[in-house]
Design an enzyme around this catalytic site. Structure first.
Site, mmCIF file in Angstrom:
data_model
loop_
_atom_site.group_PDB
_atom_site.id
_atom_site.type_symbol
_atom_site.label_atom_id
_atom_site.label_comp_id
_atom_site.label_asym_id
_atom_site.label_seq_id
_atom_site.Cartn_x
_atom_site.Cartn_y
_atom_site.Cartn_z
ATOM 1 N N ASP A 42 -4.625 6.746 -8.046
ATOM 2 C CA ASP A 42 -3.168 6.756 -7.810
ATOM 3 C C ASP A 42 -2.513 5.616 -8.599
ATOM 4 O O ASP A 42 -1.468 5.806 -9.214
ATOM 5 C CB ASP A 42 -2.820 6.691 -6.321
ATOM 6 N N ASP A 184 -1.403 6.382 -0.002
ATOM 7 C CA ASP A 184 -1.476 6.329 1.460
ATOM 8 C C ASP A 184 -0.099 6.477 2.088
ATOM 9 O O ASP A 184 0.091 7.243 3.026
ATOM 10 C CB ASP A 184 -2.073 4.990 1.905
ATOM 11 N N TYR A 240 -10.972 -4.412 -5.018
ATOM 12 C CA TYR A 240 -9.822 -3.543 -5.252
ATOM 13 C C TYR A 240 -8.917 -4.044 -6.380
ATOM 14 O O TYR A 240 -8.704 -3.346 -7.380
ATOM 15 C CB TYR A 240 -9.017 -3.366 -3.963
HETATM 16 P P1 NG1 Z 1 -7.265 2.317 1.568
HETATM 17 O O1 NG1 Z 1 -8.349 1.333 1.266
HETATM 18 O O2 NG1 Z 1 -7.758 3.494 2.323
HETATM 19 O O3 NG1 Z 1 -6.061 1.658 2.216
HETATM 20 C C1 NG1 Z 1 -6.617 2.074 -1.018
HETATM 21 C C2 NG1 Z 1 -5.183 2.060 -1.573
HETATM 22 C C3 NG1 Z 1 -4.784 3.418 -2.147
HETATM 23 C C4 NG1 Z 1 -5.831 3.966 -3.118
HETATM 24 C C5 NG1 Z 1 -7.222 3.908 -2.432
HETATM 25 C C6 NG1 Z 1 -8.300 4.341 -3.412
HETATM 26 C C7 NG1 Z 1 -3.570 0.569 -0.480
HETATM 27 C C8 NG1 Z 1 -2.536 0.427 0.596
HETATM 28 N N1 NG1 Z 1 -4.258 1.739 -0.482
HETATM 29 O O4 NG1 Z 1 -6.682 2.891 0.142
HETATM 30 O O5 NG1 Z 1 -3.520 3.248 -2.844
HETATM 31 O O6 NG1 Z 1 -5.815 3.226 -4.320
HETATM 32 O O7 NG1 Z 1 -7.533 2.587 -1.993
HETATM 33 O O8 NG1 Z 1 -8.080 5.646 -3.853
HETATM 34 O O9 NG1 Z 1 -3.780 -0.307 -1.291
HETATM 35 MG MG MG Z 2 -5.161 0.473 3.689
#
Ligand code: NG1
Ligand code: MG
Length: 486
Positions: A42, A184, A240
């Site tokens: 994303d 999300d 991340y």
């Molecule tokens: P999670 O870890 O489930 O909150 C995160 C990111 C998403 C996306 C996913 C990987 C945030 C709020 N959410 O999700 O935007 O990048 O990792 O696909 O950072």
């Molecule tokens: Mg999250």
């Protein structure tokens, strides 16, 4: 005699607290989500395919005069309270040094007031109940931020259109120092009951509800949490946020390699993503009737395989200096261009080839997954076709994007032996949850077998409701809503 489900005339019958001596004016809710396929793309600007789940974050609000905000969190029946007051200077201070649950509310509150430009906000008495397991990869954080932003807008009688609430929530959650994409929050706010959501981000946010094919037996998804809490706010600089930086540098170098880096569409957009580079690459070509994403991905995949002077030369990755030199930038200028100044990362080398290969192949899997869901070809073996894409996604997340972990890998192999047609991590990975494609008539047996082979073996202390929260079947839920109370 089955226990009567209690009925209450007001929330105050349940919680005799000062916050609820007055019955609330409204309830704002926003759900968690499970990402079916399209991981870590994303923020690359590519489309993703999540669905809202039933667990959500509920906030009951009594609007008051003055500018005090009082929060009561009844998660797990512990009564926790926080309060703060609106500050005209910076709305509300957000302190990320301690990881406190109220921070997510403050992010949503701050984002909502910035987006609506309200400077004399109402006071709020809030009773919060979140049922999305925290750190489970099911977006408990986004469910909380979205419901908080929604509650703040409604308390001030200024609820923006859905897409603006999404943009507000995405920006708001970045106050937690996690440089997230928009999947999300978009899924939480905009989902339609009964459909997954095909979400596109560029050239603008666009969502298409997609129903799963009507198979017999029905398609079901089971979510299984490894219970390894992946606290992104803590691991972001080496997990991340690092991956976000790697894909941004790769997009900059790709634009340079393709000779389009100096075009305004690539030069001026911030941050540059793979999708922006792709759209600009095709801008002066006739793409009518062509499946641009498929053409692009197949071309890039072939190019990456052969372009040794581009990425392939250094499979162990590139240093900041090498990337900056290739781009004709100083290291500092590069750091600023990819926002590594605001979201610092810790790594000596950036694995640009591997992250690119994952991002391109994952995008193609999302496009194919949606096509299969919408296919009416009666000869389609939906379970196999969809399941294979999910399994390929897990392999790519594990081997190219390095965002899996031993517990996720073990859970996926146990699930496949227990009858899942497709098993993969969901959310950021490095722990958290997995999602499995299971025929409806095998769900009970599947869950029992995974409980026995994974949870009883690795997590014998997880029992009862905690175990039922750890592994559960889910169907596409509805998105955010406001319930007006009398
Ligand atoms: P999670 O870890 O489930 O909150 C995160 C990111 C998403 C996306 C996913 C990987 C945030 C709020 N959410 O999700 O935007 O990048 O990792 O696909 O950072
Ligand atoms: Mg999250």
């Amino acid at each position: 005699m089955s226990a009567q489900v209690p009925t209450y005339t007001a929330l105050s019958d349940i919680y005799s607290t000062d916050l609820l001596r007055h019955s609330p004016d409204f309830i704002a809710r926003s759900p968690g989500r499970v990402n079916i396929i399209g991981e870590h793309i994303d923020y690359c600007g590519f489309p993703v395919f999540p669905m809202a789940i039933v667990p959500d974050c509920l906030i009951a609000v009594k609007v008051t005069d003055g500018s005090a905000v009082k929060l009561a969190n009844i998660n797990g029946a512990k009564y926790l309270s926080r309060e703060f007051t609106y500050d005209p200077a910076d709305i509300v201070a957000i302190d990320n040094s301690t990881h406190d649950w109220a921070t997510y509310f403050k992010c949503g509150y701050k984002g909502a007031l910035e987006a609506t430009k309200i400077t004399n906000p109402k006071g709020m008495l809030c009773m919060i109940d979140g049922t999305v397991p925290a750190g489970s990869g099911l977006s408990s954080s986004s469910a909380f931020v979205c419901s908080s932003a929604l509650a703040t807008m409604r308390a001030n009688n200024n609820v923006l259109p859905q897409k603006d609430i999404v943009e507000t929530s995405v920006a708001a959650e970045r106050y937690c120092n996690v440089n997230g994409g928009g999947m999300d929050q978009c899924c939480s706010i905009m989902s339609k009951l009964g459909s997954a959501l095909f979400i596109e981000f560029h050239p603008e946010l666009n969502t298409t509800p997609v129903e799963f094919p009507k198979t017999n037996p029905q398609i079901a998804f089971v979510v299984a949490n490894t219970m390894v809490t992946s606290d992104k706010a803590v691991t972001a600089p080496v997990c991340y946020n690092l991956r976000v930086v790697e894909t941004r540098i790769a997009a900059l170098m790709l634009a340079k390699y393709l000779g389009i880096a100096d075009r305004p569409a690539c030069r001026d957009v911030d941050p540059l993503t793979f999708k922006v580079v792709m759209d600009e690459f095709f801008a002066d070509q006739d793409t009518a009737g062509k499946d641009v994403v498929r053409v692009w991905i197949e071309r890039l995949t072939a190019m990456l395989a052969s372009a040794t002077e581009f990425f392939g030369a250094q499979p162990e990755g590139y240093t900041r200096e090498e990337c900056a030199a290739y781009l004709g930038l100083s290291v500092d200028a590069l750091e600023k261009k990819i926002h590594a100044d605001r979201f610092p990362v810790r790594a000596d080398r950036f694995k640009l080839l591997q992250r690119s290969q994952h991002a391109y192949s994952e995008t193609l899997r999302v496009v194919k997954f949606r096509e299969i869901c919408e296919s009416t070809d009666a000869s389609t073996d939906y379970f196999k076709a969809l399941g294979d894409l999910m399994n390929q996604s897990q392999d790519s997340c594990r081997d190219l994007f390095n965002c899996s972990c031993p517990e996720l890998d073990e859970l996926c192999s146990i699930a496949r032996s227990a009858g899942s047609l497709g098993s993969r991590l969901t959310g950021a990975g490095w722990g958290g949850s997995s999602v499995h494609l299971v025929p409806q008539d095998r769900v009970e047996q599947f869950i029992m077998e995974v409980k026995e082979k994974y949870y009883a073996k690795n997590l014998p202390h997880v029992q009862g409701q905690d175990l039922d929260d750890a592994i559960f079947a889910t169907t596409p839920g509805s998105g955010a809503a406001i319930f007006e109370l009398e």
